[in-house]
Design a protein around this motif. Structure first.
Motif, PDB file in Angstrom:
ATOM      1  N   ILE A  36       0.849  -1.182   0.000  1.00 13.61           N
ATOM      2  CA  ILE A  36       0.000   0.000   0.000  1.00 13.61           C
ATOM      3  C   ILE A  36       0.888   1.235   0.000  1.00 13.61           C
ATOM      4  CG2 ILE A  36      -1.791   1.255   1.238  1.00 13.61           C
ATOM      5  CD1 ILE A  36      -2.362  -1.605   2.567  1.00 13.61           C
ATOM      6  N   LYS A  37       0.769   2.015  -1.067  1.00 11.76           N
ATOM      7  CA  LYS A  37       1.504   3.280  -1.135  1.00 11.76           C
ATOM      8  C   LYS A  37       0.911   4.227  -0.104  1.00 11.76           C
ATOM      9  CE  LYS A  37       2.732   3.246  -6.007  1.00 11.76           C
ATOM     10  NZ  LYS A  37       2.622   3.997  -7.259  1.00 11.76           N
ATOM     11  N   ILE A  41       6.847  10.110   3.308  1.00 12.06           N
ATOM     12  CA  ILE A  41       7.431  10.506   4.580  1.00 12.06           C
ATOM     13  C   ILE A  41       8.860  10.916   4.263  1.00 12.06           C
ATOM     14  CG2 ILE A  41       8.078   9.779   6.903  1.00 12.06           C
ATOM     15  CD1 ILE A  41       5.885   7.633   6.694  1.00 12.06           C
ATOM     16  N   ARG A  42       9.136  12.187   4.346  1.00 11.45           N
ATOM     17  CA  ARG A  42      10.476  12.682   4.034  1.00 11.45           C
ATOM     18  C   ARG A  42      11.298  12.689   5.319  1.00 11.45           C
ATOM     19  NH1 ARG A  42       8.813  18.107   1.194  1.00 11.45           N
ATOM     20  NH2 ARG A  42       7.316  17.999   2.874  1.00 11.45           N
ATOM     21  N   ALA A  81      10.601   0.263   5.074  1.00  7.10           N
ATOM     22  CA  ALA A  81      11.384   1.432   4.680  1.00  7.10           C
ATOM     23  C   ALA A  81      12.498   0.998   3.722  1.00  7.10           C
ATOM     24  CB  ALA A  81      11.974   2.109   5.905  1.00  7.10           C
ATOM     25  N   HIS A  82      12.694   1.806   2.695  1.00  2.00           N
ATOM     26  CA  HIS A  82      13.696   1.544   1.662  1.00  2.00           C
ATOM     27  C   HIS A  82      14.572   2.782   1.493  1.00  2.00           C
ATOM     28  CE1 HIS A  82      11.523  -2.054   0.120  1.00  2.00           C
ATOM     29  NE2 HIS A  82      10.480  -1.397   0.599  1.00  2.00           N
ATOM     30  N   ARG A 153      11.642   5.265   0.116  1.00  3.07           N
ATOM     31  CA  ARG A 153      10.204   5.247   0.360  1.00  3.07           C
ATOM     32  C   ARG A 153       9.879   4.448   1.611  1.00  3.07           C
ATOM     33  NH1 ARG A 153      11.856   1.395  -2.962  1.00  3.07           N
ATOM     34  NH2 ARG A 153      10.775  -0.593  -3.088  1.00  3.07           N
ATOM     35  N   THR A 154       8.723   4.743   2.164  1.00  2.00           N
ATOM     36  CA  THR A 154       8.158   3.956   3.248  1.00  2.00           C
ATOM     37  C   THR A 154       6.783   3.530   2.764  1.00  2.00           C
ATOM     38  OG1 THR A 154       9.357   5.276   4.877  1.00  2.00           O
ATOM     39  CG2 THR A 154       7.527   3.963   5.690  1.00  2.00           C
TER      40      THR A 154
END
Length: 162
Positions: A36-37, A41-42, A81-82, A153-154
């Motif tokens: 799920i996108k 989150i920066r 988290a990537h 991305r998370t």
């Protein structure tokens, strides 16, 4: 019969969790393995800081995620988290695991989500959207950064039913 077994062996890996189509928080039906996108989150560079000290735009993103999880009480989720593909892999694994843990901790703390419903896993640079070779083919630094941002991305993954 042997042909069918060989065909099954060849096709089966394509049905793994990592190959599921991405969904968004606007979807309402999910299967185990769905990714799920979530709103971006920066984290700011190599930041592994605690999320509750971050700015309001980060809290706003996490509010959407927290509300989503609360709105789907029968699902179990994994925060994933990537990172981008640059740098030392060992550090990227630590960084991504820290980000996943901090995101989970924030969601549990501020949304009173049952801790058994959400796990956290960091993937480092092991599952990029754009592999390093593709990123480096881009001739401009801005173009490379655009792909690197997509790799950082998370996301949530449905890992079970409650």
């Amino acid at each position: 019969m042997i042909r069918y077994c060989i065909l099954l062996i060849v096709l089966l890996p394509s049905f793994s969790f990592s190959q599921r189509a991405n969904k968004t928080i606007k979807d309402s039906v999910f299967e185990i393995g769905d990714i799920i996108k979530i709103p971006r989150i920066r984290y700011g560079g190599d930041c592994v800081c605690r999320l509750d000290h971050e700015r309001s735009w980060m809290r706003d993103s996490l509010k959407i995620v927290g509300d989503f999880i609360l709105g789907h009480p029968n699902y179990l989720f994994q925060v994933e988290a990537h990172t981008d593909t640059q740098g030392e892999e060992k550090y990227k694994m630590i960084l991504s695991q820290s980000r996943a843990n901090n995101t989970r901790a924030y969601l549990l703390k501020y949304f009173s989500i049952d801790s058994s419903r959400v796990t956290a896993k960091g993937f480092g640079a092991s599952s990029p959207i754009y592999p390093e070779q593709e990123v480096r083919k881009i001739k401009t630094e801005d173009g490379q950064e655009k792909l690197d941002k997509q790799n950082r991305r998370t996301q949530l993954r449905v890992i079970g039913l409650k």
